[in-house]
Design an enzyme around this catalytic site. Structure first.
Site, PDB file in Angstrom:
ATOM      1  CG  PHE A   2     -29.028  21.042  70.513  1.00  0.00           C
ATOM      2  CD1 PHE A   2     -28.437  21.556  71.655  1.00  0.00           C
ATOM      3  CD2 PHE A   2     -30.355  20.625  70.587  1.00  0.00           C
ATOM      4  CE1 PHE A   2     -29.155  21.665  72.851  1.00  0.00           C
ATOM      5  CE2 PHE A   2     -31.074  20.724  71.773  1.00  0.00           C
ATOM      6  CZ  PHE A   2     -30.478  21.242  72.895  1.00  0.00           C
ATOM      7  CD  GLN A  29     -35.586  12.529  69.204  1.00  0.00           C
ATOM      8  OE1 GLN A  29     -35.993  13.533  69.758  1.00  0.00           O
ATOM      9  NE2 GLN A  29     -34.872  12.577  68.097  1.00  0.00           N
ATOM     10  CG  HIS A  40     -33.415  13.024  75.054  1.00  0.00           C
ATOM     11  ND1 HIS A  40     -32.216  13.044  75.755  1.00  0.00           N
ATOM     12  CD2 HIS A  40     -33.578  14.269  74.561  1.00  0.00           C
ATOM     13  CE1 HIS A  40     -31.703  14.262  75.681  1.00  0.00           C
ATOM     14  NE2 HIS A  40     -32.511  15.028  74.962  1.00  0.00           N
ATOM     15  CG  LEU A  47     -34.675  15.792  78.696  1.00  0.00           C
ATOM     16  CD1 LEU A  47     -34.603  14.572  77.810  1.00  0.00           C
ATOM     17  CD2 LEU A  47     -35.251  16.969  77.919  1.00  0.00           C
ATOM     18  CD  GLU A  54     -29.273  16.866  71.489  1.00  0.00           C
ATOM     19  OE1 GLU A  54     -29.990  15.848  71.553  1.00  0.00           O
ATOM     20  OE2 GLU A  54     -29.066  17.496  70.439  1.00  0.00           O
ATOM     21  NE  ARG A  66     -32.329  15.009  71.103  1.00  0.00           N
ATOM     22  CZ  ARG A  66     -33.248  15.889  71.462  1.00  0.00           C
ATOM     23  NH1 ARG A  66     -34.526  15.625  71.280  1.00  0.00           N
ATOM     24  NH2 ARG A  66     -32.892  17.027  72.010  1.00  0.00           N
ATOM     25  CG  HIS A  90     -37.555  13.156  74.265  1.00  0.00           C
ATOM     26  ND1 HIS A  90     -37.846  13.851  75.424  1.00  0.00           N
ATOM     27  CD2 HIS A  90     -37.078  14.069  73.391  1.00  0.00           C
ATOM     28  CE1 HIS A  90     -37.550  15.137  75.247  1.00  0.00           C
ATOM     29  NE2 HIS A  90     -37.100  15.297  74.013  1.00  0.00           N
ATOM     30  NE  ARG A  99     -37.911  16.363  68.558  1.00  0.00           N
ATOM     31  CZ  ARG A  99     -37.415  17.075  69.579  1.00  0.00           C
ATOM     32  NH1 ARG A  99     -36.968  18.303  69.400  1.00  0.00           N
ATOM     33  NH2 ARG A  99     -37.354  16.546  70.794  1.00  0.00           N
TER      34      ARG A  99
END
Ligand code: FAD
Length: 563
Positions: free
Chosen positions: A115, A228, A230, A240, A243, A274, A338, A373
């Site tokens: 990730f 955040q 995304h 979404l 990821e 991100r 997000h 994050r």
């Protein structure tokens, strides 16, 4: 006055709330959850990509903690990040033993995908329905333990007497009669605030309620300016595309077919953190190399079989919402609002500065995510810190059990607000409908408090939110009934959203540096000398009052951050 009473009250039944409730029940407390949605409809169920833990012998919790701190742009409290990483593996194994069917390797061990911002492939998953799968398993435990669930009870405020949290006021949607619910300890677990923005990847119910409730009751909100974006959300809906699509090897392309991330993050490319990827995409789009205000997410080279196995849900979503079959075509994506890094300030046991009030999950700020994050760390936070908050709340409730009943006056403020709304609407002399204010708020936040920010834009946002707050005073209801009055709930949520937006704007305007997801065009560098500190927002009649607090550094001094 009949009052419902329990030792521990958990507000919210997503992963954080349910994990807290399980732990409080295991520690002998009489536990109840108050939730505006059925637990299985909580936004946790929409989580796709996975949950992090260092499971492999070649990986380590220290490496996970370091990646988390680096990802946070050094704003995370490092003691909390260490706990998150160190306790991850045991919590994943427990979830597995409860029955979570994690995707597997050939040899039977739990499969992990890479990730963004992670130095190792440490994200565990169940295809691309990770949240849904874990939510089912956790809910089973709630049923097994016999935790009381007040479903479709909308919490409006926290009851604080003599500076101590004593319960909440809730509106059972079925009856429409405000009800006090008493608890010796209260755990706020109401999730995120994405709906303050439009568009967003977040569900309709993510309106920041618990943050606003705690804030109004005197608890500080920490680091609210960090939102955040995304990198891969669908163009119009904001839905979404996990990821995991890039984790499985997907590319991001600009209009010339170039894998543009090679320019911005030569080592990690699409798997930079991100904030980095979203800024890069927006730069490509702003400089004319986008497609339709988007960039392209291309997974065709993974092949249909792997896409169906690992990314089946997003294949369906892209087909339904963007008319694109990702097996044959790249899909248009862009950065979308997000995740709230900010929230109710807590210690590593979930305790807020208000005695008796705890918080966990997305509505809390421990702080493990700092200014940005990492993907897969939020589900982990709900489990690790949900557990800790549940345990601490049970202990607190045992030590502070108060037989003293709530006073009659606890409903007054909420009742007065509800009656004035109803009366105004009966007279028909109200102003805007809530959808109008909500729409203007979302659009303003998107444009002025988005990926790139400036003093000018933030100052105009501040003015706008004040204007909306004023118009909100005469907002108009159309449904004046009692039973399932969703119009009333929407109006009430909008009040929470305005409070929350105000803290985000004030924090962002004050923070004259760029760190993690907070990028100021007028202050493009990170400034550790002046700004390596947490923002704390306190509620006052004039709007948020800001204070600052220290960041806990244990092992890792701030360094230049590259991917
Ligand atoms: C589309 C999407 C995909 C994601 N994918 C991932 C991922 O793959 N990995 C990852 O780590 N993170 C992911 N995240 C983030 C992560 O899912 C969330 O941060 C996390 O699940 C939040 O859990 P929670 O328990 O704090 O809140 P939620 O699951 O949102 O639950 C909130 C609960 O609070 C209740 N509630 C709210 N307000 C009130 C009120 N006023 N009164 C009573 N009850 C109330 C609701 O009924 C609900 O039960 C994703 C987020 C989204 C939106």
């Amino acid at each position: 006055m009949t009052v419902i009473k329990h030792d521990v009250l958990v507000i919210g039944a997503g992963l954080a709330g349910m994990r807290a409730a399980i732990e409080a029940a295991r520690n002998g407390a009489d536990v109840a959850m108050v939730t505006k949605l059925h637990p299985m409809r909580s936004h946790s169920g929409a989580a796709q990509g996975g949950i992090n833990a260092a499971l492999d012998e070649e990986d380590s919790w220290e490496a996970h903690a370091f990646d988390t701190v680096k990802g946070s742009d050094y704003l995370a409290d490092q003691d909390a990040a260490e706990i998150l990483a160190r306790e991850a593996a045991d919590n994943i194994i427990e979830l597995e033993r409860m029955g979570t069917a994690f995707s597997r390797q050939e040899n039977g061990r739990i499969q992990q995908r890479p990730f963004g911002g992670a130095g190792f492939a440490r994200t565990c998953f169940i295809g691309d329905i990770t949240g849904q799968a874990i939510l089912h398993v956790i809910y089973e435990q709630i049923l097994k333990l016999g935790v009381t669930v007040y479903e479709e009870y909308y919490c409006t405020s926290l009851i604080v007497e003599d500076g101590v949290a004593r319960g909440v006021v809730a509106l059972p949607m079925m009856t429409g009669n405000l009800t006090p619910v008493q608890g010796s300890a209260i755990v706020m677990a109401t999730g995120g605030l994405g709906r303050v923005y439009s568009p967003t990847s977040n569900a309709l119910a993510c309106t920041g309620d618990g943050m606003a409730i705690a804030y109004r009751a005197g608890a500080p909100l920490q680091d609210m300016e960090f939102m955040q974006f995304h990198p891969t959300t669908l163009k119009d809906s904001g839905v979404l595309m996990t990821e995991g699509a890039r984790g499985e090897g997907g590319y991001l392309l600009n209009k010339d077919g170039e894998r543009f991330m090679e320019k911005y993050a030569p080592n990690k490319i699409e798997l930079a953190s991100r904030d980095v990827v979203s800024r890069a995409e927006q730069t490509e789009i702003d400089e004319g190399r986008g497609v339709d205000g988007c960039v392209l997410l291309d997974v065709r080279h993974l092949g249909e079989e792997k896409i169906n196995e690992r990314l089946g849900q997003i294949r369906d979503l892209a087909k339904d919402l963007a008319n694109t079959d990702i097996v044959y075509e790249p899909v248009k994506v862009r950065p979308g609002a997000h995740y709230a890094m900010g929230g109710i300030k807590t210690d590593v046991h979930g305790a807020s500065p208000v005695p008796g009030l705890f918080a966990a999950g997305e509505c809390a700020n421990v702080s493990v995510h700092g200014a940005n994050r990492l993907g897969g760390n939020s589900l982990l936070e709900t489990i690790v810190f949900g557990r800790r908050a549940g345990e601490a709340a049970a202990r607190y409730a045992k030590e502070h059990a108060s037989p003293q009943p709530l006073s009659e006056s606890v409903l007054q403020r909420d009742q007065a607000l509800m009656s004035s709304l109803m009366e105004r609407s009966h007279r028909g002399d109200g102003g805007d409908r809530p959808a109008v204010i909500r729409g203007e708020l979302g659009e303003m936040m998107h444009h002025q408090v988005g990926i790139f920010r400036s003093r000018e834009g933030l100052a105009s946002a501040l003015e706008k939110v004040r204007e909306l707050e004023k118009r909100y005073q005469s907002v108009r209801l159309e449904d004046t009934g009692k039973v399932f009055n969703m119009d009333l709930i929407t109006v009430h949520e909008l009040g929470f959203m305005l409070d929350i937006a105000h803290t985000m704007i004030s924090g962002a305007l004050a923070r004259e540096e760029s760190r993690g997801a907070h990028t100021r065009r007028d202050f493009p560098e990170r400034d550790d000398e002046h700004w390596l500190k947490h923002t704390l927002a306190y509620d006052t009649p004039e709007g948020p009052r800001l204070e600052y607090g220290p960041v806990t550094i244990t092992n890792w001094q701030p360094e230049v951050r590259t991917y």
